[in-house]
Write an enzyme that holds these catalytic residues in place. Structure first.
Site, PDB file in Angstrom:
ATOM      1  N   ARG A  88       3.235   1.949  -9.210  1.00  0.00           N
ATOM      2  CA  ARG A  88       2.353   0.786  -8.941  1.00  0.00           C
ATOM      3  C   ARG A  88       3.099  -0.271  -9.441  1.00  0.00           C
ATOM      4  O   ARG A  88       3.678  -0.285 -10.722  1.00  0.00           O
ATOM      5  CB  ARG A  88       0.971   0.823  -9.531  1.00  0.00           C
ATOM      6  CG  ARG A  88      -0.144   1.587  -8.719  1.00  0.00           C
ATOM      7  CD  ARG A  88      -1.421   1.401  -9.238  1.00  0.00           C
ATOM      8  NE  ARG A  88      -1.467   2.534 -10.376  1.00  0.00           N
ATOM      9  CZ  ARG A  88      -1.572   1.528 -11.786  1.00  0.00           C
ATOM     10  NH1 ARG A  88      -1.500   0.339 -11.727  1.00  0.00           N
ATOM     11  NH2 ARG A  88      -1.666   2.309 -12.664  1.00  0.00           N
ATOM     12  N   TYR A 227       4.321   3.224  -1.806  1.00  0.00           N
ATOM     13  CA  TYR A 227       3.923   4.064  -2.754  1.00  0.00           C
ATOM     14  C   TYR A 227       2.460   3.965  -2.997  1.00  0.00           C
ATOM     15  O   TYR A 227       1.637   2.799  -2.815  1.00  0.00           O
ATOM     16  CB  TYR A 227       4.375   3.669  -4.166  1.00  0.00           C
ATOM     17  CG  TYR A 227       3.715   4.342  -5.483  1.00  0.00           C
ATOM     18  CD1 TYR A 227       4.153   5.550  -5.382  1.00  0.00           C
ATOM     19  CD2 TYR A 227       2.565   3.904  -6.124  1.00  0.00           C
ATOM     20  CE1 TYR A 227       3.255   6.267  -6.399  1.00  0.00           C
ATOM     21  CE2 TYR A 227       2.149   4.303  -7.060  1.00  0.00           C
ATOM     22  CZ  TYR A 227       2.236   5.784  -7.396  1.00  0.00           C
ATOM     23  OH  TYR A 227       1.559   6.369  -8.362  1.00  0.00           O
ATOM     24  N   LYS A 236      -6.930   2.092  -5.004  1.00  0.00           N
ATOM     25  CA  LYS A 236      -6.978   1.063  -5.892  1.00  0.00           C
ATOM     26  C   LYS A 236      -7.533  -0.215  -5.547  1.00  0.00           C
ATOM     27  O   LYS A 236      -8.195  -0.800  -6.165  1.00  0.00           O
ATOM     28  CB  LYS A 236      -5.849   1.163  -6.627  1.00  0.00           C
ATOM     29  CG  LYS A 236      -5.279   2.489  -7.282  1.00  0.00           C
ATOM     30  CD  LYS A 236      -6.168   3.074  -8.192  1.00  0.00           C
ATOM     31  CE  LYS A 236      -5.833   4.322  -8.915  1.00  0.00           C
ATOM     32  NZ  LYS A 236      -6.553   4.786 -10.107  1.00  0.00           N
ATOM     33  N   HIS A 256     -12.890   3.527 -12.818  1.00  0.00           N
ATOM     34  CA  HIS A 256     -11.505   4.417 -12.924  1.00  0.00           C
ATOM     35  C   HIS A 256     -11.871   5.412 -13.633  1.00  0.00           C
ATOM     36  O   HIS A 256     -11.632   5.792 -14.741  1.00  0.00           O
ATOM     37  CB  HIS A 256     -10.606   3.612 -13.603  1.00  0.00           C
ATOM     38  CG  HIS A 256      -9.028   4.148 -13.319  1.00  0.00           C
ATOM     39  ND1 HIS A 256      -8.065   4.013 -14.138  1.00  0.00           N
ATOM     40  CD2 HIS A 256      -8.475   5.179 -12.415  1.00  0.00           C
ATOM     41  CE1 HIS A 256      -6.808   4.656 -13.766  1.00  0.00           C
ATOM     42  NE2 HIS A 256      -7.344   5.435 -12.572  1.00  0.00           N
ATOM     43  N   SER A 278      -4.269   5.461 -16.381  1.00  0.00           N
ATOM     44  CA  SER A 278      -3.342   6.083 -15.418  1.00  0.00           C
ATOM     45  C   SER A 278      -2.665   7.121 -16.211  1.00  0.00           C
ATOM     46  O   SER A 278      -1.875   6.926 -17.223  1.00  0.00           O
ATOM     47  CB  SER A 278      -2.444   5.338 -14.736  1.00  0.00           C
ATOM     48  OG  SER A 278      -3.438   4.375 -13.779  1.00  0.00           O
ATOM     49  N   CYS A 280      -3.389   9.672 -18.038  1.00  0.00           N
ATOM     50  CA  CYS A 280      -3.937  10.052 -19.353  1.00  0.00           C
ATOM     51  C   CYS A 280      -4.821  11.392 -19.312  1.00  0.00           C
ATOM     52  O   CYS A 280      -5.635  11.505 -19.994  1.00  0.00           O
ATOM     53  CB  CYS A 280      -4.327   8.965 -20.085  1.00  0.00           C
ATOM     54  SG  CYS A 280      -3.174   7.749 -20.218  1.00  0.00           S
ATOM     55  N   GLY A 281      -5.019  12.213 -18.220  1.00  0.00           N
ATOM     56  CA  GLY A 281      -5.659  13.297 -18.136  1.00  0.00           C
ATOM     57  C   GLY A 281      -7.180  13.308 -17.202  1.00  0.00           C
ATOM     58  O   GLY A 281      -7.995  14.252 -17.710  1.00  0.00           O
ATOM     59  N   ASP A 303     -10.453  10.415 -10.038  1.00  0.00           N
ATOM     60  CA  ASP A 303      -9.854   9.041 -10.155  1.00  0.00           C
ATOM     61  C   ASP A 303     -10.873   7.965 -10.188  1.00  0.00           C
ATOM     62  O   ASP A 303     -10.774   6.887 -10.844  1.00  0.00           O
ATOM     63  CB  ASP A 303      -8.847   8.748  -9.139  1.00  0.00           C
ATOM     64  CG  ASP A 303      -7.933   7.728  -9.737  1.00  0.00           C
ATOM     65  OD1 ASP A 303      -7.298   7.791 -10.868  1.00  0.00           O
ATOM     66  OD2 ASP A 303      -7.775   6.928  -8.900  1.00  0.00           O
ATOM     67  N   ARG A 395       3.785  12.993  -7.268  1.00  0.00           N
ATOM     68  CA  ARG A 395       2.628  13.082  -7.087  1.00  0.00           C
ATOM     69  C   ARG A 395       2.131  13.989  -5.789  1.00  0.00           C
ATOM     70  O   ARG A 395       3.114  14.476  -5.189  1.00  0.00           O
ATOM     71  CB  ARG A 395       1.664  11.644  -6.622  1.00  0.00           C
ATOM     72  CG  ARG A 395       1.806  10.668  -7.576  1.00  0.00           C
ATOM     73  CD  ARG A 395       0.581  10.346  -8.169  1.00  0.00           C
ATOM     74  NE  ARG A 395       0.617   9.403  -9.391  1.00  0.00           N
ATOM     75  CZ  ARG A 395      -0.339   9.323 -10.258  1.00  0.00           C
ATOM     76  NH1 ARG A 395      -1.613   9.540  -9.732  1.00  0.00           N
ATOM     77  NH2 ARG A 395      -0.149   8.647 -11.327  1.00  0.00           N
TER      78      ARG A 395
HETATM   79  P1  GTP Z   1      -3.993   8.755 -12.433  1.00  0.00           P
HETATM   80  O1  GTP Z   1      -4.210   9.537 -11.326  1.00  0.00           O
HETATM   81  O2  GTP Z   1      -2.667   8.123 -12.715  1.00  0.00           O
HETATM   82  O3  GTP Z   1      -5.083   7.869 -12.552  1.00  0.00           O
HETATM   83  O4  GTP Z   1      -4.025   9.909 -13.691  1.00  0.00           O
HETATM   84  P2  GTP Z   1      -5.060  10.976 -14.551  1.00  0.00           P
HETATM   85  O5  GTP Z   1      -5.602  10.472 -15.610  1.00  0.00           O
HETATM   86  O6  GTP Z   1      -5.751  11.811 -13.414  1.00  0.00           O
HETATM   87  O7  GTP Z   1      -3.843  11.917 -15.104  1.00  0.00           O
HETATM   88  P3  GTP Z   1      -3.616  13.410 -15.109  1.00  0.00           P
HETATM   89  O8  GTP Z   1      -4.706  14.247 -15.290  1.00  0.00           O
HETATM   90  O9  GTP Z   1      -2.629  13.708 -13.988  1.00  0.00           O
HETATM   91  O10 GTP Z   1      -2.754  13.498 -16.381  1.00  0.00           O
HETATM   92  C1  GTP Z   1      -1.332  13.407 -16.519  1.00  0.00           C
HETATM   93  C2  GTP Z   1      -0.743  13.836 -17.870  1.00  0.00           C
HETATM   94  O11 GTP Z   1      -1.612  13.975 -18.897  1.00  0.00           O
HETATM   95  C3  GTP Z   1       0.050  15.185 -17.809  1.00  0.00           C
HETATM   96  O12 GTP Z   1       1.240  15.003 -18.405  1.00  0.00           O
HETATM   97  C4  GTP Z   1      -0.963  16.124 -18.625  1.00  0.00           C
HETATM   98  O13 GTP Z   1       0.116  17.126 -19.166  1.00  0.00           O
HETATM   99  C5  GTP Z   1      -1.399  15.186 -19.557  1.00  0.00           C
HETATM  100  N1  GTP Z   1      -2.827  15.772 -20.263  1.00  0.00           N
HETATM  101  C6  GTP Z   1      -3.690  15.847 -19.442  1.00  0.00           C
HETATM  102  N2  GTP Z   1      -4.783  16.336 -20.386  1.00  0.00           N
HETATM  103  C7  GTP Z   1      -4.179  16.712 -21.614  1.00  0.00           C
HETATM  104  C8  GTP Z   1      -4.714  16.856 -22.656  1.00  0.00           C
HETATM  105  O14 GTP Z   1      -5.912  17.564 -22.966  1.00  0.00           O
HETATM  106  N3  GTP Z   1      -3.553  17.064 -23.832  1.00  0.00           N
HETATM  107  C9  GTP Z   1      -2.475  16.624 -23.579  1.00  0.00           C
HETATM  108  N4  GTP Z   1      -1.776  16.654 -24.793  1.00  0.00           N
HETATM  109  N5  GTP Z   1      -2.011  16.067 -22.637  1.00  0.00           N
HETATM  110  C10 GTP Z   1      -2.735  16.070 -21.477  1.00  0.00           C
HETATM  111  C1  SPV Z   2      -3.031   5.267 -11.124  1.00  0.00           C
HETATM  112  O1  SPV Z   2      -1.906   5.017 -11.055  1.00  0.00           O
HETATM  113  O2  SPV Z   2      -4.043   5.206 -11.805  1.00  0.00           O
HETATM  114  C2  SPV Z   2      -3.418   6.464  -9.862  1.00  0.00           C
HETATM  115  C3  SPV Z   2      -2.153   6.693  -8.928  1.00  0.00           C
HETATM  116  O3  SPV Z   2      -4.613   6.887  -9.800  1.00  0.00           O
HETATM  117  S1  SPV Z   2      -2.185   5.286  -7.678  1.00  0.00           S
HETATM  118  O4  SPV Z   2      -3.341   5.784  -6.764  1.00  0.00           O
HETATM  119  O5  SPV Z   2      -0.891   5.331  -7.213  1.00  0.00           O
HETATM  120  O6  SPV Z   2      -2.249   4.013  -8.314  1.00  0.00           O
HETATM  121 MN    MN Z   3      -6.010   6.379 -11.147  1.00  0.00          MN
END
Ligand code: GTP
Ligand code: SPV
Ligand code: MN
Length: 614
Positions: A88, A227, A236, A256, A278, A280-281, A303, A395
């Site tokens: 983004r 993207y 979004k 979010h 984003s 962050c898990g 999400d 992704r």
């Molecule tokens: P968006 O789709 O971008 O909104 O992100 P999201 O919040 O769904 O992110 P996602 O769950 O895919 O988290 C991505 C990253 O966070 C990866 O690198 C994971 O390994 C890390 N992660 C997720 N949960 C944990 C946790 O409990 N501990 C640690 N240390 N890392 C974590």
């Molecule tokens: C984020 O960046 O928070 C996502 C991926 O969930 S995107 O849909 O590309 O923004």
């Molecule tokens: Mn997101």
């Protein structure tokens, strides 16, 4: 054998004119956009599997998609983006509300009339040589009282294929747009018109980018990127930025947030909505496999959550999406087995690595990397390469229905009742593993003061700490201070009907002096959910801290948490937190008189607690 279809074949064969009964406003709007962008042809998408199949064949022939080996990954594809179009772009994301104050200091504001003039210029002729697809969609289950309709036009078949997975796309959505309905109008072009006879590239895009939102007229215009977050406008742009404005006006919340359902060994069920920035898990938490015996977590969304006060006064959430657009790196059997299983087939991968056997790989999928790969940019890669094989923001796109942990009621039109709300961020220091807010208003303060280390999900400096209130910094379609006021109002309304969810703050990412994580995370995060559920049910007492209630203990059975880690996870560094409070004061002041008084009151209370005790 491959089938060769040109965009022209597609349009000739399929719906080059509007389907019978399409709302005349939609038909007129499509005609106007076509007159401006001048595509070679127009295709009205019906959302069928046959249509998806035609589109993917077309993209394989054009080099946009690589078909994966069906033995390992049936009906699945790899896309490699232009290396300049991988995330983004917040700098080129605009909120075009009537006044700059309505966008607020955290958004890029542009005057709507001026922006429209600019866009009319750059969109003119932008679809030359391309097909314009008309994509009707519903965000939320078709027919749910909480769902919203939209139509996106796009000259990217890749975006159409993603929309089919991420939304309820096609004829049934179009049929629901009638004279009475409100619908979002999304206009998207990759900004790469083709001269007559000019060959296309695998991933057309433009260095100039505009992701422009017009909240008052429920319009989004996106130029130059394919993207996800820039181009899948239903996600979004609509379900967060425009929807947050609708929610403000109509008295609900567009967030979010993931949504999950957790069941304890006695069968007690609780639903949780959680906002983490984003990458962050959220996906991990929503699909977690609990490490504590007898507990189960089921997924409702990963999400976005739309939250309403239901007719019974309780807080209800729906997931407006139909699929996951998840971060690939770090997704493996030990961290997120449910996601790995979800991706067995029918998946689109973007910017991951290609194995020699025609399957995909990314960092963290398995412990050991294959001996040879083609990396996300199409180059040879071996474990001794100095760059990752997959882009850090690579992704996957996959239907939520394929997720083994998806909850039975994930598409219930009335949503699920939310018992607890969680805010989190990625913080190496200062922020404890878990804190419970004293009440709703304190919870709003916790949400408003979330900071997080930047990730690869957006262009910027990874690792840099920035404020990301409610994980909505890039996604709030209006003044962030008004958004906090809206949350406070919403809480009053919940209180008046006697049903206020608990609010918690978590941080899975606190680090030890040597840089290692203090908390194992992933499936062990269920231990924190256990404490939350017991708090909701009034079964355990908590300790007071300057930040809010913290656990006296957690269920750490079966976990080898080093002795000193508990103290480090909950350490409260008063001096550092007072310095952060000064930063919060400054941040709050940037909102001027739009800042709700309650936020300053909360900040004062925090400072007193930090100075004089709990
Ligand atoms: P968006 O789709 O971008 O909104 O992100 P999201 O919040 O769904 O992110 P996602 O769950 O895919 O988290 C991505 C990253 O966070 C990866 O690198 C994971 O390994 C890390 N992660 C997720 N949960 C944990 C946790 O409990 N501990 C640690 N240390 N890392 C974590
Ligand atoms: C984020 O960046 O928070 C996502 C991926 O969930 S995107 O849909 O590309 O923004
Ligand atoms: Mn997101």
């Amino acid at each position: 054998m491959t089938l060769t279809l040109t965009p022209q074949d597609l349009s000739a064969a399929h719906h080059s004119t509007a389907p019978d009964g399409a709302d005349p406003r939609v038909v007129d709007w499509v005609a106007r956009i076509a007159a401006l962008t001048e595509p070679d042809s127009i295709v009205w998408c019906d959302g069928s599997a046959a249509e998806f199949d035609r589109l993917t064949h077309l993209m394989v022939d054009q080099g946009t998609l690589i078909r994966l080996n069906a033995e390992y990954r049936p009906y699945s594809f790899l896309a490699r983006s232009d290396p300049r179009d991988v995330a983004r772009i917040e700098e080129r994301t605009f909120i075009c509300s009537e006044s700059a104050e309505d966008a607020g200091p955290t958004n890029n504001w542009r005057d709507p009339a001026e922006m429209h003039e600019t866009l009319d210029g750059i969109f003119a002729g932008s679809m030359h040589g391309r097909t314009m697809y008309v994509v009707p969609f519903s965000m939320g289950p078709l027919g749910s009282p909480y769902s919203k309709l939209g139509v996106q036009v796009t000259d990217s078949p890749y975006v159409v294929a993603n929309l089919r997975i991420m939304t309820r796309m096609g004829t049934p959505a179009l049929e629901r747009i009638t004279r009475a309905s409100e619908w979002l109008a999304g206009v998207h072009t990759v900004g790469a018109p083709l001269a007559h006879g000019q060959a296309d590239v695998a991933w057309p895009c433009n260095d100039t980018k505009y992701i422009s939102h017009f909240p008052a007229t429920r319009e989004v215009w996106s130029y130059g990127s394919a993207y996800g977050g820039n181009a899948i406008l239903a996600k979004k742009s609509f379900a967060l930025r425009i929807a947050s404005v609708m929610a403000r006006d109509e008295g609900w919340l567009a967030e979010h947030m993931l949504i999950l359902k957790v069941t304890n060994p006695r069968g007690r069920v609780m639903h949780v909505a959680a906002a983490f920035p984003s990458a962050c898990g959220k996906t991990n938490f929503a699909m977690m496999t609990p490490t504590i015996p007898g507990w189960s977590v089921e997924t409702i969304g990963d999400d976005i959550a739309w939250l309403h006060q239901g007719p019974d006064g309780r807080l209800r959430a729906i997931n407006p999406e139909a699929g996951f657009f998840g971060v690939a790196p770090g997704t493996g059997a030990s961290t997120n087995a449910n996601a790995v299983d979800t991706l067995w087939g029918n998946s689109i991968f973007t910017n991951v690595a290609l194995r020699d056997d025609g399957d995909v790989w990314w960092e963290g999928l398995t412990d050991d990397a294959p001996p040879h790969l083609i990396d996300w940019q199409g180059n040879d890669w071996t474990p001794s390469s100095t760059t990752p094989s997959s882009h850090p923001n690579s992704r996957f796109t996959v239907a939520a229905a394929q997720c083994p942990s998806i909850a039975d009621d994930w598409q219930h039109p009335d949503g699920v009742v939310i018992d607890a709300i969680i805010f989190g961020g990625r913080r190496a220091t200062n922020v404890p593993l878990v804190v419970e807010a004293r009440d709703w208003d304190h919870g709003v303060f916790l949400g408003a003061t979330i900071s997080s280390e930047q990730t690869a999900a957006a262009e910027g400096t990874p690792g840099e700490l920035r404020r990301d209130p409610f994980a909505m910094l890039p996604f709030c379609g209006y003044n962030m201070a008004d958004y906090w006021a809206h949350w406070l109002e919403f809480g009053k309304s919940l209180r008046s009907r006697g049903s206020v969810p608990r609010i918690f703050q978590v941080n899975w990412f606190r680090k030890d002096a040597d840089g290692s994580y203090l908390w194992p995370g992933f499936g062990d995060n269920a231990r924190v959910l256990e404490w939350m559920l017991e708090r909701v049910d009034g079964q355990v007492s908590a300790a007071d801290s300057p930040l809010g209630h913290i656990p006296n203990s957690l269920n750490l059975e079966g976990l080898d948490l080093p002795d000193d880690h508990w103290d480090k996870l909950f350490e409260i560094n008063r001096e550092a937190l007072l310095t952060e409070a000064d930063g919060t004061q400054e941040y709050f002041e940037s909102f001027g008189d739009r800042l709700p008084d309650a936020m300053l009151g909360q900040l004062e209370r925090l400072r007193e607690n930090l100075r004089y005790g709990a």
